[in-house]
Design a protein around this motif. Sequence first.
Motif, PDB file in Angstrom:
ATOM      1  N   LEU A 100      65.271  31.389  30.096  1.00  0.00           N
ATOM      2  CA  LEU A 100      65.076  32.811  30.411  1.00  0.00           C
ATOM      3  C   LEU A 100      65.133  33.511  29.024  1.00  0.00           C
ATOM      4  O   LEU A 100      66.061  33.352  28.457  1.00  0.00           O
ATOM      5  CB  LEU A 100      66.116  33.087  31.430  1.00  0.00           C
ATOM      6  CG  LEU A 100      65.935  32.367  32.801  1.00  0.00           C
ATOM      7  CD1 LEU A 100      67.091  32.897  33.691  1.00  0.00           C
ATOM      8  CD2 LEU A 100      64.589  32.891  33.519  1.00  0.00           C
ATOM      9  N   THR A 101      64.243  34.408  28.776  1.00  0.00           N
ATOM     10  CA  THR A 101      64.456  35.235  27.773  1.00  0.00           C
ATOM     11  C   THR A 101      64.692  36.699  28.028  1.00  0.00           C
ATOM     12  O   THR A 101      65.071  37.677  27.428  1.00  0.00           O
ATOM     13  CB  THR A 101      62.836  35.518  26.972  1.00  0.00           C
ATOM     14  OG1 THR A 101      61.950  36.033  27.890  1.00  0.00           O
ATOM     15  CG2 THR A 101      62.540  33.899  26.497  1.00  0.00           C
ATOM     16  N   TRP A 106      73.329  32.644  39.303  1.00  0.00           N
ATOM     17  CA  TRP A 106      73.352  32.127  37.920  1.00  0.00           C
ATOM     18  C   TRP A 106      72.008  32.217  37.145  1.00  0.00           C
ATOM     19  O   TRP A 106      70.742  32.363  37.615  1.00  0.00           O
ATOM     20  CB  TRP A 106      73.655  30.621  38.007  1.00  0.00           C
ATOM     21  CG  TRP A 106      72.693  29.637  38.389  1.00  0.00           C
ATOM     22  CD1 TRP A 106      71.744  29.106  37.846  1.00  0.00           C
ATOM     23  CD2 TRP A 106      72.449  29.302  39.824  1.00  0.00           C
ATOM     24  NE1 TRP A 106      70.938  28.324  38.584  1.00  0.00           N
ATOM     25  CE2 TRP A 106      71.387  28.529  39.989  1.00  0.00           C
ATOM     26  CE3 TRP A 106      73.022  29.751  41.129  1.00  0.00           C
ATOM     27  CZ2 TRP A 106      70.757  27.794  41.072  1.00  0.00           C
ATOM     28  CZ3 TRP A 106      72.502  29.267  42.150  1.00  0.00           C
ATOM     29  CH2 TRP A 106      71.409  28.296  42.143  1.00  0.00           C
ATOM     30  N   THR A 107      72.203  32.102  35.911  1.00  0.00           N
ATOM     31  CA  THR A 107      71.206  31.903  34.917  1.00  0.00           C
ATOM     32  C   THR A 107      71.606  30.571  34.147  1.00  0.00           C
ATOM     33  O   THR A 107      70.675  30.297  33.171  1.00  0.00           O
ATOM     34  CB  THR A 107      70.949  33.184  33.949  1.00  0.00           C
ATOM     35  OG1 THR A 107      72.141  33.293  33.272  1.00  0.00           O
ATOM     36  CG2 THR A 107      70.673  34.600  34.641  1.00  0.00           C
ATOM     37  N   MET A 159      61.424  35.142  38.252  1.00  0.00           N
ATOM     38  CA  MET A 159      60.342  35.983  38.582  1.00  0.00           C
ATOM     39  C   MET A 159      60.065  37.185  37.581  1.00  0.00           C
ATOM     40  O   MET A 159      59.015  37.722  37.275  1.00  0.00           O
ATOM     41  CB  MET A 159      60.222  36.293  39.909  1.00  0.00           C
ATOM     42  CG  MET A 159      59.877  35.194  41.024  1.00  0.00           C
ATOM     43  SD  MET A 159      60.259  35.657  42.667  1.00  0.00           S
ATOM     44  CE  MET A 159      59.084  36.704  43.131  1.00  0.00           C
ATOM     45  N   LYS A 160      61.228  37.612  37.102  1.00  0.00           N
ATOM     46  CA  LYS A 160      61.260  38.637  36.204  1.00  0.00           C
ATOM     47  C   LYS A 160      60.638  38.285  34.984  1.00  0.00           C
ATOM     48  O   LYS A 160      59.895  39.252  34.345  1.00  0.00           O
ATOM     49  CB  LYS A 160      62.890  38.940  36.017  1.00  0.00           C
ATOM     50  CG  LYS A 160      63.058  40.224  34.891  1.00  0.00           C
ATOM     51  CD  LYS A 160      64.477  40.497  34.511  1.00  0.00           C
ATOM     52  CE  LYS A 160      64.687  41.734  33.676  1.00  0.00           C
ATOM     53  NZ  LYS A 160      64.347  42.994  34.245  1.00  0.00           N
ATOM     54  N   GLU A 161      60.721  37.026  34.431  1.00  0.00           N
ATOM     55  CA  GLU A 161      59.992  36.626  33.284  1.00  0.00           C
ATOM     56  C   GLU A 161      58.617  36.816  33.475  1.00  0.00           C
ATOM     57  O   GLU A 161      57.788  37.150  32.600  1.00  0.00           O
ATOM     58  CB  GLU A 161      60.182  35.192  33.158  1.00  0.00           C
ATOM     59  CG  GLU A 161      61.723  34.762  32.674  1.00  0.00           C
ATOM     60  CD  GLU A 161      61.960  35.012  31.198  1.00  0.00           C
ATOM     61  OE1 GLU A 161      61.016  34.729  30.231  1.00  0.00           O
ATOM     62  OE2 GLU A 161      63.111  35.682  30.825  1.00  0.00           O
ATOM     63  N   PRO A 171      55.038  20.323  40.635  1.00  0.00           N
ATOM     64  CA  PRO A 171      56.664  19.814  40.295  1.00  0.00           C
ATOM     65  C   PRO A 171      57.188  20.987  40.762  1.00  0.00           C
ATOM     66  O   PRO A 171      56.797  22.076  40.552  1.00  0.00           O
ATOM     67  CB  PRO A 171      56.467  19.754  38.626  1.00  0.00           C
ATOM     68  CG  PRO A 171      55.115  20.537  38.339  1.00  0.00           C
ATOM     69  CD  PRO A 171      54.142  20.074  39.311  1.00  0.00           C
ATOM     70  N   VAL A 172      58.535  20.632  41.055  1.00  0.00           N
ATOM     71  CA  VAL A 172      59.425  21.766  41.613  1.00  0.00           C
ATOM     72  C   VAL A 172      60.459  22.074  40.744  1.00  0.00           C
ATOM     73  O   VAL A 172      61.316  21.414  40.276  1.00  0.00           O
ATOM     74  CB  VAL A 172      60.044  21.294  43.036  1.00  0.00           C
ATOM     75  CG1 VAL A 172      61.023  22.504  43.608  1.00  0.00           C
ATOM     76  CG2 VAL A 172      59.126  20.888  43.857  1.00  0.00           C
ATOM     77  N   THR A 173      60.340  23.513  40.060  1.00  0.00           N
ATOM     78  CA  THR A 173      61.229  23.824  39.239  1.00  0.00           C
ATOM     79  C   THR A 173      61.495  25.466  39.570  1.00  0.00           C
ATOM     80  O   THR A 173      60.573  26.116  40.314  1.00  0.00           O
ATOM     81  CB  THR A 173      61.280  24.072  37.658  1.00  0.00           C
ATOM     82  OG1 THR A 173      60.036  25.035  37.408  1.00  0.00           O
ATOM     83  CG2 THR A 173      60.592  22.511  37.339  1.00  0.00           C
ATOM     84  N   ALA A 174      62.531  26.023  39.009  1.00  0.00           N
ATOM     85  CA  ALA A 174      62.739  27.528  39.371  1.00  0.00           C
ATOM     86  C   ALA A 174      61.508  28.339  38.938  1.00  0.00           C
ATOM     87  O   ALA A 174      61.263  29.229  39.466  1.00  0.00           O
ATOM     88  CB  ALA A 174      63.875  28.238  38.658  1.00  0.00           C
ATOM     89  N   ARG A 175      60.930  27.821  37.846  1.00  0.00           N
ATOM     90  CA  ARG A 175      59.603  28.681  37.392  1.00  0.00           C
ATOM     91  C   ARG A 175      58.523  28.357  38.190  1.00  0.00           C
ATOM     92  O   ARG A 175      57.749  29.457  38.447  1.00  0.00           O
ATOM     93  CB  ARG A 175      59.565  28.100  35.727  1.00  0.00           C
ATOM     94  CG  ARG A 175      58.244  29.000  35.138  1.00  0.00           C
ATOM     95  CD  ARG A 175      58.709  30.375  35.182  1.00  0.00           C
ATOM     96  NE  ARG A 175      59.939  30.755  34.429  1.00  0.00           N
ATOM     97  CZ  ARG A 175      60.072  30.773  32.820  1.00  0.00           C
ATOM     98  NH1 ARG A 175      59.139  30.693  32.209  1.00  0.00           N
ATOM     99  NH2 ARG A 175      61.273  30.980  32.343  1.00  0.00           N
TER     100      ARG A 175
END
Length: 225
Positions: free
Chosen positions: A173-174, A97-98, A83-85, A48-52
């Motif tokens: 995002l956290t 954006w976030t 990627m920071k997560e 699956p394609v997501t930012a994560r």
Amino acid sequence: MPIKRLVFIHGNLDVPASFDELLPLLPPAKTRCINLEDDFNVWDANQPVTARTVAERVAQAYRIGPYDVLIGHSMGGWVAAHMKELTGARVIQLSSWTDQRKIKAPIRRLTIIRAIINSGVVQHPVCISLAKRLYPFRQSRTRIRAAMDRVQHMNPAYMIWQYELIFNAAPPLTLLPDLRIHDPHDRVIGPPDEPFVNVPGNHKIHATNAAGVAEAIGRFLKSTV
């Protein structure tokens, strides 16, 4: 915290060379410009394609860690935030954006986007020629025209993959980016609700105002050493 690398991630339909004007203006450092098309070419079509999921793939492929500074433009900044997560790397977003609601897109439904791309209209020579003529920013016109020529021959599946990355839902995002650089007059992405450095130059500020972007990044890097 010491800096291992500056890692650059380009935006939608763009290429790593989009950072060419910016790189010489930054403080000396080891750099890496990621080409997302290379990652697409080895992507499992069943994934699956997501930012994560893309962030997971890129972080593993390039061994991203907490001593890296990720500098992502637009879509690249969205990937960098995820990627920071995963890695704890510091993130600088350029015109990014976030919150996906910040994307000023006339069409957001992926079924429609897929149909338009698969029709071939966006890669038709007439449409490419019109897009090149209408691009308003003289400073980056040469770069954009070269990018449009490349889009004309881009794999449609890769184009769709990028829009899936942009519009598919991703885990919340956290952790927030460490620095945002944005022009409030950006015609593509609305300004963040969180604090940001205002650098004029519209959406492609790293090309239209490389000096202003480099100054903001330089101040941030000095403050983190």
